[in-house]
Design an enzyme around this catalytic site. Sequence first.
Site, PDB file in Angstrom:
ATOM      1  N   ASP A   1       7.166  -1.602  11.196  1.00 53.86           N
ATOM      2  CA  ASP A   1       6.425  -0.417  10.741  1.00 53.86           C
ATOM      3  C   ASP A   1       5.669   0.284  11.862  1.00 53.86           C
ATOM      4  O   ASP A   1       4.644   0.894  11.648  1.00 53.86           O
ATOM      5  CB  ASP A   1       5.476  -0.795   9.598  1.00 53.86           C
ATOM      6  CG  ASP A   1       4.419  -1.807  10.019  1.00 53.86           C
ATOM      7  OD1 ASP A   1       4.438  -2.252  11.185  1.00 53.86           O
ATOM      8  OD2 ASP A   1       3.565  -2.152   9.191  1.00 53.86           O
TER       9      ASP A   1
ATOM     10  N   ARG B   1       0.804  -1.227   0.000  1.00 51.79           N
ATOM     11  CA  ARG B   1       0.000   0.000   0.000  1.00 51.79           C
ATOM     12  C   ARG B   1       0.841   1.284   0.000  1.00 51.79           C
ATOM     13  O   ARG B   1       0.322   2.375  -0.179  1.00 51.79           O
ATOM     14  CB  ARG B   1      -0.961  -0.003   1.198  1.00 51.79           C
ATOM     15  CG  ARG B   1      -2.138  -0.939   0.993  1.00 51.79           C
ATOM     16  CD  ARG B   1      -2.867  -1.233   2.290  1.00 51.79           C
ATOM     17  NE  ARG B   1      -2.117  -2.171   3.128  1.00 51.79           N
ATOM     18  CZ  ARG B   1      -2.499  -2.564   4.338  1.00 51.79           C
ATOM     19  NH1 ARG B   1      -3.611  -2.082   4.860  1.00 51.79           N
ATOM     20  NH2 ARG B   1      -1.773  -3.420   5.031  1.00 51.79           N
TER      21      ARG B   1
ATOM     22  N   ARG C   1      27.216  26.913   1.508  1.00 52.66           N
ATOM     23  CA  ARG C   1      27.369  25.551   0.992  1.00 52.66           C
ATOM     24  C   ARG C   1      28.431  24.761   1.766  1.00 52.66           C
ATOM     25  O   ARG C   1      29.199  25.327   2.529  1.00 52.66           O
ATOM     26  CB  ARG C   1      27.678  25.612  -0.501  1.00 52.66           C
ATOM     27  CG  ARG C   1      26.451  26.103  -1.295  1.00 52.66           C
ATOM     28  CD  ARG C   1      26.802  26.411  -2.731  1.00 52.66           C
ATOM     29  NE  ARG C   1      27.456  25.290  -3.383  1.00 52.66           N
ATOM     30  CZ  ARG C   1      28.116  25.389  -4.530  1.00 52.66           C
ATOM     31  NH1 ARG C   1      28.211  26.556  -5.143  1.00 52.66           N
ATOM     32  NH2 ARG C   1      28.687  24.328  -5.062  1.00 52.66           N
TER      33      ARG C   1
ATOM     34  N   ASN D   1      -5.225  -6.037  18.489  1.00 50.90           N
ATOM     35  CA  ASN D   1      -3.864  -6.528  18.695  1.00 50.90           C
ATOM     36  C   ASN D   1      -2.903  -5.553  18.019  1.00 50.90           C
ATOM     37  O   ASN D   1      -3.052  -5.252  16.844  1.00 50.90           O
ATOM     38  CB  ASN D   1      -3.766  -7.923  18.045  1.00 50.90           C
ATOM     39  CG  ASN D   1      -2.345  -8.438  17.971  1.00 50.90           C
ATOM     40  OD1 ASN D   1      -1.503  -8.059  18.777  1.00 50.90           O
ATOM     41  ND2 ASN D   1      -2.092  -9.309  17.000  1.00 50.90           N
TER      42      ASN D   1
ATOM     43  N   LYS E   1       9.039  -0.723   2.546  1.00 54.23           N
ATOM     44  CA  LYS E   1       8.295   0.144   3.473  1.00 54.23           C
ATOM     45  C   LYS E   1       9.141   0.630   4.643  1.00 54.23           C
ATOM     46  O   LYS E   1       9.134   1.821   4.961  1.00 54.23           O
ATOM     47  CB  LYS E   1       7.068  -0.616   3.990  1.00 54.23           C
ATOM     48  CG  LYS E   1       6.297   0.143   5.054  1.00 54.23           C
ATOM     49  CD  LYS E   1       4.898  -0.379   5.216  1.00 54.23           C
ATOM     50  CE  LYS E   1       4.818  -1.555   6.139  1.00 54.23           C
ATOM     51  NZ  LYS E   1       3.412  -1.965   6.377  1.00 54.23           N
TER      52      LYS E   1
ATOM     53  N   THR F   1       2.901 -13.754   9.354  1.00 52.16           N
ATOM     54  CA  THR F   1       3.744 -13.298  10.478  1.00 52.16           C
ATOM     55  C   THR F   1       4.280 -14.480  11.294  1.00 52.16           C
ATOM     56  O   THR F   1       5.403 -14.441  11.789  1.00 52.16           O
ATOM     57  CB  THR F   1       2.946 -12.353  11.395  1.00 52.16           C
ATOM     58  OG1 THR F   1       1.678 -12.958  11.685  1.00 52.16           O
ATOM     59  CG2 THR F   1       2.699 -11.007  10.737  1.00 52.16           C
TER      60      THR F   1
ATOM     61  N   GLN G   1      13.237 -14.285   4.957  1.00 52.89           N
ATOM     62  CA  GLN G   1      12.006 -15.049   4.744  1.00 52.89           C
ATOM     63  C   GLN G   1      11.754 -14.976   3.235  1.00 52.89           C
ATOM     64  O   GLN G   1      11.389 -13.919   2.716  1.00 52.89           O
ATOM     65  CB  GLN G   1      10.839 -14.412   5.522  1.00 52.89           C
ATOM     66  CG  GLN G   1       9.551 -15.189   5.394  1.00 52.89           C
ATOM     67  CD  GLN G   1       8.339 -14.414   5.899  1.00 52.89           C
ATOM     68  OE1 GLN G   1       8.337 -13.179   5.942  1.00 52.89           O
ATOM     69  NE2 GLN G   1       7.294 -15.135   6.273  1.00 52.89           N
TER      70      GLN G   1
ATOM     71  N   ARG H   1      40.209  50.114 -14.224  1.00 56.79           N
ATOM     72  CA  ARG H   1      38.982  50.762 -14.668  1.00 56.79           C
ATOM     73  C   ARG H   1      39.329  51.655 -15.853  1.00 56.79           C
ATOM     74  O   ARG H   1      40.347  52.353 -15.809  1.00 56.79           O
ATOM     75  CB  ARG H   1      38.484  51.620 -13.515  1.00 56.79           C
ATOM     76  CG  ARG H   1      37.005  51.652 -13.386  1.00 56.79           C
ATOM     77  CD  ARG H   1      36.618  52.564 -12.282  1.00 56.79           C
ATOM     78  NE  ARG H   1      36.592  51.928 -10.955  1.00 56.79           N
ATOM     79  CZ  ARG H   1      36.597  52.610  -9.828  1.00 56.79           C
ATOM     80  NH1 ARG H   1      36.674  53.922  -9.817  1.00 56.79           N
ATOM     81  NH2 ARG H   1      36.555  51.990  -8.682  1.00 56.79           N
TER      82      ARG H   1
ATOM     83  N   SER I   1      32.908  46.922  -4.674  1.00 58.29           N
ATOM     84  CA  SER I   1      31.725  46.329  -5.296  1.00 58.29           C
ATOM     85  C   SER I   1      32.002  45.934  -6.730  1.00 58.29           C
ATOM     86  O   SER I   1      32.809  46.564  -7.421  1.00 58.29           O
ATOM     87  CB  SER I   1      30.571  47.342  -5.284  1.00 58.29           C
ATOM     88  OG  SER I   1      30.233  47.613  -3.956  1.00 58.29           O
TER      89      SER I   1
END
Length: 467
Positions: A113, A25, A344, A180, A32, A89, A83, A451, A416
């Site tokens: 889960d 699901r 960063r 349960n 999961k 279960t 398994q 410049r 700048s």
Amino acid sequence: MRLFIYLLPMRNLAAIILAAGKGTRMKSAMPKVLHECAGLPMLSYPVKALKDAGVKKIIVVVGHSKDDVIERFRSEKITFVEQKEQLGTGHAVMCAMKALRGFKGGVLILSGDVPLITVETLKALKNLHCKGSKILSLITAVPVNPAGYGRIVRDENNAVIGVVEDKDASSGQKKIREINTGIYLISSGFLFANIKKIGSANAQKEYYLPDLVRLAVKGGSNVKALTLLDPEEAMGINNRVELAKASAIMRLRIVNELMLSGVTFIHPETAYVENFVKIGPDAIIHPSVHLGGQTVIAQGCVIEQGAVIRNSHIGKNSVIKSSSVIDASVIGEGAAVGPFARIRPGTVLENHAHIGNFVEIKKSVIGKGTKANHLSYIGDAVVGANVNIGAGAITCNYDGFKKHVTIIEDDSFIGSDSQLVAPVRIGKGAYVGSGTTVTKDVPPGALVITRADEKIIKGWVKKRRKK
Ligand code: UD1
Ligand code: CA
């Protein structure tokens, strides 16, 4: 003698976690139990709770995508058993018995889960178990909607006599609200003697682990049930809606604990704080902040709205302003970052450094009291103390093939809109004129400027309009 054995504390605990199912699901390519709840895979939580409860041997039954699960938990002391076919279960536990050979004590069994299970509850189950026949004890709950769960069947004296799965339940049994949770504590002796007796003659043709309850009762044992006051704790995650719900509960638990330790959350519901994040007292966390990984926020920090901080250390009394992103970096004390700054990996901001809006820093050291307040890129640089970096200054660290280092010594001034073409060094106290492209090292105390001469042509606008 018998009484004496009953009163012995149960020191020996092992656990089996069932995690072989596909989790259909979830509609996911990922198993999961690897889906994350508040920053950690779901399976980490029962593993952690079991370890905290003093369980030394943890066996995890894997099946679907087993290699991914084993790989993700490689560093943990866990025994994995496979398994191959998911026959139920009860069958999953049969597969785990080999790994338990020779073990004597109590075996806790639960699903992978159930991330919200707490160590307190596992300890309470242990206590209850020790007071009873010590054969089989289980945790039950009374949720608002019991549909889908196995129901607890009790006799006229209210003793637990069995569990009936939803798919096998009669309409009368479906009305039972006690369910349960799938969490059991079973004596190893009983488990070894009875696990093979479970059959699969039921609606799902599966070996049901809860059938052990009936076998215990049949053998004359008194089965004890611990009923949870808060059914949420045993919530099994089957789909992503439940995953989101469990994550929200988990995050609120984390945030509540932090609040009780002295951290202010302006809007706890929207704080995203993962496990392992540490926050000192008197820190203030604004809405929609994301703190993840191994992050440490020291005392007195203010983390403003929308900040995202991962695997970083923020020193005392620093302010991380709105919408800043900090990843794998170290920020000193009394520093200011943002709004809208990006720090960063590999960056170190020393104490009282100020990094302002739209500044990106990568793998650089920024010295004490240095300021880069607007629109800069600083990458692979070592910047000294009390440097002023003007708006739009850029370290050109990449020549298309390799990264190069820029060194900016103490007390210098980077005008700048200047570009520092690495590798290059700006000497102590030097000045870089605005708009300069620096390609050669600048000696201490010098001015560098590239410049073109400024021209002013009077009346130019009027002449142009006439054309
Ligand atoms: C199970 C219980 C039910 C209980 C519920 C609580 C059984 C038969 N029923 O039902 O009484 O109310 O949990 O959530 O046990 N698994 C394996 N191998 C398998 C089958 C399952 O490892 O062959 C694992 C699954 O990955 C999962 C756990 O066992 O982690 C539970 O299985 P699931 O199919 O979800 O059982 P439920 O139908 O929920
Ligand atoms: Ca389930």
